[in-house]
Structure formats: structure tokens, C-alpha cells
Scaffold this motif. Structure first.
Motif, PDB file in Angstrom:
ATOM      1  N   GLY A  18       0.811  -1.211   0.000  1.00  0.00           N
ATOM      2  CA  GLY A  18       0.000   0.000   0.000  1.00  0.00           C
ATOM      3  C   GLY A  18       0.842   1.257   0.000  1.00  0.00           C
ATOM      4  N   LEU A  19       1.889   1.262   0.830  1.00  0.00           N
ATOM      5  CA  LEU A  19       2.791   2.413   0.849  1.00  0.00           C
ATOM      6  C   LEU A  19       3.451   2.610  -0.516  1.00  0.00           C
ATOM      7  CD1 LEU A  19       4.417   4.645   2.277  1.00  0.00           C
ATOM      8  CD2 LEU A  19       6.048   2.877   2.967  1.00  0.00           C
ATOM      9  N   GLN A  20       3.823   1.498  -1.155  1.00  0.00           N
ATOM     10  CA  GLN A  20       4.474   1.610  -2.458  1.00  0.00           C
ATOM     11  C   GLN A  20       3.538   2.227  -3.489  1.00  0.00           C
ATOM     12  OE1 GLN A  20       7.885   0.636  -3.095  1.00  0.00           O
ATOM     13  NE2 GLN A  20       7.353   2.062  -4.750  1.00  0.00           N
ATOM     14  N   VAL A  21       2.261   1.856  -3.465  1.00  0.00           N
ATOM     15  CA  VAL A  21       1.303   2.464  -4.390  1.00  0.00           C
ATOM     16  C   VAL A  21       1.275   3.975  -4.193  1.00  0.00           C
ATOM     17  CG1 VAL A  21      -1.117   2.633  -5.074  1.00  0.00           C
ATOM     18  CG2 VAL A  21      -0.154   0.395  -4.511  1.00  0.00           C
ATOM     19  N   ALA A  22       1.152   4.404  -2.926  1.00  0.00           N
ATOM     20  CA  ALA A  22       1.060   5.834  -2.636  1.00  0.00           C
ATOM     21  C   ALA A  22       2.312   6.578  -3.103  1.00  0.00           C
ATOM     22  CB  ALA A  22       0.830   6.040  -1.142  1.00  0.00           C
ATOM     23  N   LEU A  81      -8.800   3.336  -6.755  1.00  0.00           N
ATOM     24  CA  LEU A  81      -8.739   2.630  -5.475  1.00  0.00           C
ATOM     25  C   LEU A  81      -7.725   1.489  -5.576  1.00  0.00           C
ATOM     26  CD1 LEU A  81      -9.943   1.990  -2.624  1.00  0.00           C
ATOM     27  CD2 LEU A  81     -11.638   0.561  -3.798  1.00  0.00           C
ATOM     28  N   ALA A  82      -6.866   1.368  -4.570  1.00  0.00           N
ATOM     29  CA  ALA A  82      -5.912   0.265  -4.492  1.00  0.00           C
ATOM     30  C   ALA A  82      -6.211  -0.565  -3.250  1.00  0.00           C
ATOM     31  CB  ALA A  82      -4.480   0.780  -4.437  1.00  0.00           C
ATOM     32  N   LEU A  83      -6.317  -1.871  -3.446  1.00  0.00           N
ATOM     33  CA  LEU A  83      -6.528  -2.794  -2.329  1.00  0.00           C
ATOM     34  C   LEU A  83      -5.199  -3.470  -1.993  1.00  0.00           C
ATOM     35  CD1 LEU A  83      -9.892  -4.460  -3.430  1.00  0.00           C
ATOM     36  CD2 LEU A  83      -9.540  -2.471  -1.937  1.00  0.00           C
ATOM     37  N   ALA A 115       0.666  -0.985  -9.995  1.00  0.00           N
ATOM     38  CA  ALA A 115      -0.673  -0.510  -9.659  1.00  0.00           C
ATOM     39  C   ALA A 115      -0.777   1.000  -9.796  1.00  0.00           C
ATOM     40  CB  ALA A 115      -1.033  -0.942  -8.238  1.00  0.00           C
ATOM     41  N   ALA A 116       0.246   1.712  -9.316  1.00  0.00           N
ATOM     42  CA  ALA A 116       0.228   3.176  -9.433  1.00  0.00           C
ATOM     43  C   ALA A 116       0.178   3.596 -10.893  1.00  0.00           C
ATOM     44  CB  ALA A 116       1.459   3.764  -8.741  1.00  0.00           C
TER      45      ALA A 116
END
Length: 410
Positions: free
Chosen positions: A18-22, A108-110, A309-310
């Protein structure tokens, strides 16, 4: 969401993925709002050390944080900790939080991770029966080790073996009970499993294979022993359960996203909804001509899927197809794995298992598919390049200590 606010990117799950996506959204040039939501009351932290350095006492909690709190402010990432998302409204592009709030999203990322597989026998809910998934779990096990004399580990996977190593290094009596006929049945070759069984036995750990559980004994609500189907009981002050994890797919299933042993994603981390991506332990993807399902539980998978994902949320293709890699620390042995050895038809060795310094190279139909390196980090690093570049290494070259592997990796 309050009137007038712009719907931004919402990331559910504040672990590594999740942090990596952000962070990758910012690196990709996205300048809008980003909200990162985590159920745990901590900033994102490294999980691998929980069963390794933290239990061994060589790392403290302050060293676990992946980023300092100031980084989130600087990158304008709104971090919400101790908050649970309970539902996704896909038509409205909105997530609902447990406290009643809602957030609209553009994308949205899960990154919901996984949870411990429960022990399927009576007595698993007693005091002194613990699993290891989170920082709180590690705190409890570390404290329990301080007061324990006899530890029984249920499950001979990597987490269980790392806990066993940490407990044995403290001088505790340790038994590992594995239901299968070998250790690491899901994740390693029989050769590597036998090496680890010998390693732990040489350190004084009792390793029992084919051990079928019957139940956990207790007194006054606290565990006192582990019973197996053959009628024997092993006394225990602490029981650590490591029988695998279950992907957290409830949110995805609840909003109708395709799931099968995980949230189904493609090589770019896209789900069945173009506005939703998924990353990390909660995901599964189809690989190869046969479309076999692959679910990887590793830092590398979470990080690389996070980058993909990003990009996908911003309408770009960034497929993650690199060879998977993983590591484990037990005693003075560092294992580094690259590739997937399942289905190999030939193995050759460099180095000496007796010296605990070797690499096993696995081939399928003449092509290199995986390398297990024990205390040979250089082999691992060059192996990652060899696999990513599909280098034409032969079994004979791999077995020849004089052959320069790096010459094929350039």
C-alpha cells in the motif's frame, strides 16, 4: 466526502504494498489527494524482521518503520491509522469506514494483505497459543519467549522455522511439528527441505514430520501441551502456530470483484474494475500458457505490484514480470531464493551443503527456472539477472565453479 472536495486516490492497507502504491503515484507525477488507510495503529513497517531480527533481539521496534512520519507530510499522503474499511461502493466510487465516514475515490488500491490460518483443533484459543503476522503478534511472542522453557512450533514453513531458530538461540527447548512428510512442503524443494531439517536438528531442535494434531491441552485457560493423533503429548509453555495465511478478500468479494485464492489481477495489478487495482499478499494472478494461479507472499511482490498498480491507476502499463525472490534467516544461515522451482526436472549444485555454503540451480527442459542460495549472496544477485534476462545457462556451466556466471548476466 465533504462537498467541494476532489475525489483522489485511496489505498486500503498501509503495509509495504500500500505504501508503495502511494509513493509511486507521486513518483509517476500524480499531484492530487492520496489517502492511505491502515487498520493497525502504526506507520507502515517492515514485516520480515518480525520473525527474524526482532525475535532474535538484534532489532528494536523503532527500526521497523519503513518511512518516518515526516515523509507522509512531505509527500502529501494522508495516512489514517487504526481505521478499518468495511465496504466498497463501486458504482458511486466510494469506500465506507467503520466509524461511519465515507471517502470518494478516483482510483482505489486494495493492499489488504492476509491473515493467519486458524488452527483446526480444540484448544487453540488458550493463553500461550500465538501466531505471527503483525507487530503486536511479535511483541507477544517476544514477551512469551522471555518466560518460556519449552516451545512447540506447529508448522514447518519459513515463519515457523524462523521462530524455532530464534527460540533455540535463546537456549529454550524447541519442537517443530509438521503434518507433511517434509518441511517447507509448499515453498521449497525436497532437497532444501532436507537441508533445513538437518540444520535444525543439528541445533538441538526436535523436528517431527507427519505429525497430525489431535488437540492442545491446557490448565486454567493456559496451554500446557500439544497432543498428536498417535496419542503422545508434548509439554509446552508456548505454542507458536505457523500453518500459513489466508488472503483478505472480503472487501473485494463484497463489491463483486473476481477472486480465486486471492483478488485476481493481471500483470499490471488491475482487477476486474478499471478503477481498482490490488497488490501484495491479497492477490493472485494467472501465469504461463496453462494460466496457473500464482500467489506470492514476499516484499518484492508487494513492491513491484505497487509500482505497477500506481501506473495502472494513471492509465499506464507497467507489467510486473520479474523473477520472484525471497529470503530467510535462520541461525547463521541466510537463504536467498530466486525463481520458481516447481516442476523442475534437474538440479545441480555449486558449493557444499556440508559447509552451509552452496547454491542449488534448478532446470526444466534445459532452461534455468530457479536458484536457492545458502550463504552465497553473489550467486543470488547474478541469478536474478540470469532469470530476468532468460540467459542460456546450461546445467554443466552452473555446476562448474570455474565458470563465470556474471558473463551471461551482462
Amino acid at each position: 466526502m465533504a462537498t467541494g472536495m476532489v475525489a483522489g486516490m485511496v489505498v486500503v492497507g498501509a503495509g509495504q504494498g500500500g505504501l508503495q502504491v502511494a509513493e509511486s503515484l507521486r513518483a509517476e507525477g500524480y499531484d492530487g489527494p492520496i489517502t492511505l488507510i491502515g487498520e493497525e495503529p502504526f506507520v507502515p513497517y517492515h514485516r520480515p524482521p518480525l520473525s527474524k531480527a526482532m525475535l532474535a533481539g538484534t532489532m528494536e521496534e523503532a527500526q521497523l518503520a519503513i518511512r518516518g512520519a515526516d515523509v507522509f507530510e512531505r509527500q502529501r499522503i494522508d495516512l489514517l491509522t487504526g481505521v478499518r474499511v468495511v465496504a466498497i461502493d463501486r458504482p458511486a466510487r466510494r469506500v465506507r469506514l467503520e466509524d461511519g465516514r465515507s471517502l470518494d475515490y478516483r482510483g482505489l488500491a486494495l493492499a489488504t494483505g492476509s491473515r493467519l490460518r486458524p488452527l483446526p483443533v480444540a484448544g487453540g484459543d488458550q493463553d500461550g497459543v500465538l501466531g505471527l503476522r503483525s507487530l503486536d503478534d511479535a511483541r507477544r511472542i517476544r514477551a512469551a519467549l522471555d518466560g518460556a522453557a519449552r516451545v512447540v512450533v506447529i508448522g514447518g514453513g519459513y515463519i515457523g522455522l524462523e521462530v524455532a531458530a530464534a527460540a533455540r538461540k535463546r537456549g529454550l527447548e524447541v519442537s517443530v511439528l509438521e503434518a507433511a512428510d517434509r518441511l517447507l512442503a509448499r515453498s521449497a524443494t525436497p532437497f532444501l527441505a532436507a537441508f533445513y531439517a538437518d540444520l535444525h536438528r543439528s541445533q538441538g531442535v526436535v523436528v517431527e514430520l507427519g505429525a497430525k494434531l489431535a488437540g492442545l491441552d491446557g490448565q486454567g485457560g493456559r496451554v500446557t501441551g500439544v497432543r498428536t493423533a498417535d496419542g503422545r503429548s508434548r509439554p509446552a509453555d508456548l505454542v507458536v502456530v505457523g500453518i500459513g495465511v489466508v488472503p483478505n478478500t472480503a472487501l473485494a468479494e463484497g463489491c463483486g470483484l473476481p477472486c480465486e485464492h486471492g483478488v485476481l489481477v493481471d500483470d499490471c495489478a488491475r482487477t476486474g474494475d478499471p478503477a481498482i487495482v490490488a497488490v501484495g499478499d491479497c492477490t493472485a494472478r494467472r501465469v504461463g500458457d496453462a494460466g496457473a494461479l500464482l500467489r506470492l507472499e514476499s516484499v518484492q511482490n508487494a513492491v513491484e505490484q505497487g509500482k505497477s498498480a500506481a501506473a495502472a491507476l494513471l492509465g499506464r502499463d507497467r507489467p510486473f514480470t520479474a523473477a520472484p525472490w525471497f529470503w530467510s534467516d535462520q541461525y547463521d544461515v541466510k537463504l536467498q531464493i530466486v525463481g520458481l522451482s516447481a516442476g523442475h526436472d534437474r538440479m545441480v549444485l555449486r558449493g557444499s551443503p556440508a559447509d552451509r555454503r552452496f547454491s542449488a540451480f534448478y532446470f526444466r527442459e534445459g532452461a534455468l527456472v530457479a536458484i536457492d542460495s545458502v550463504n552465497r549472496p553473489a550467486d543470488h544477485m547474478v541469478g536474478r539477472k540470469l532469470l530476468d534476462r532468460k540467459a542460456a545457462l546450461t546445467p554443466e556451466q552452473a555446476a562448474d565453479e570455474g565458470f563465470p556466471l556474471a558473463s551471461l548476466a551482462r
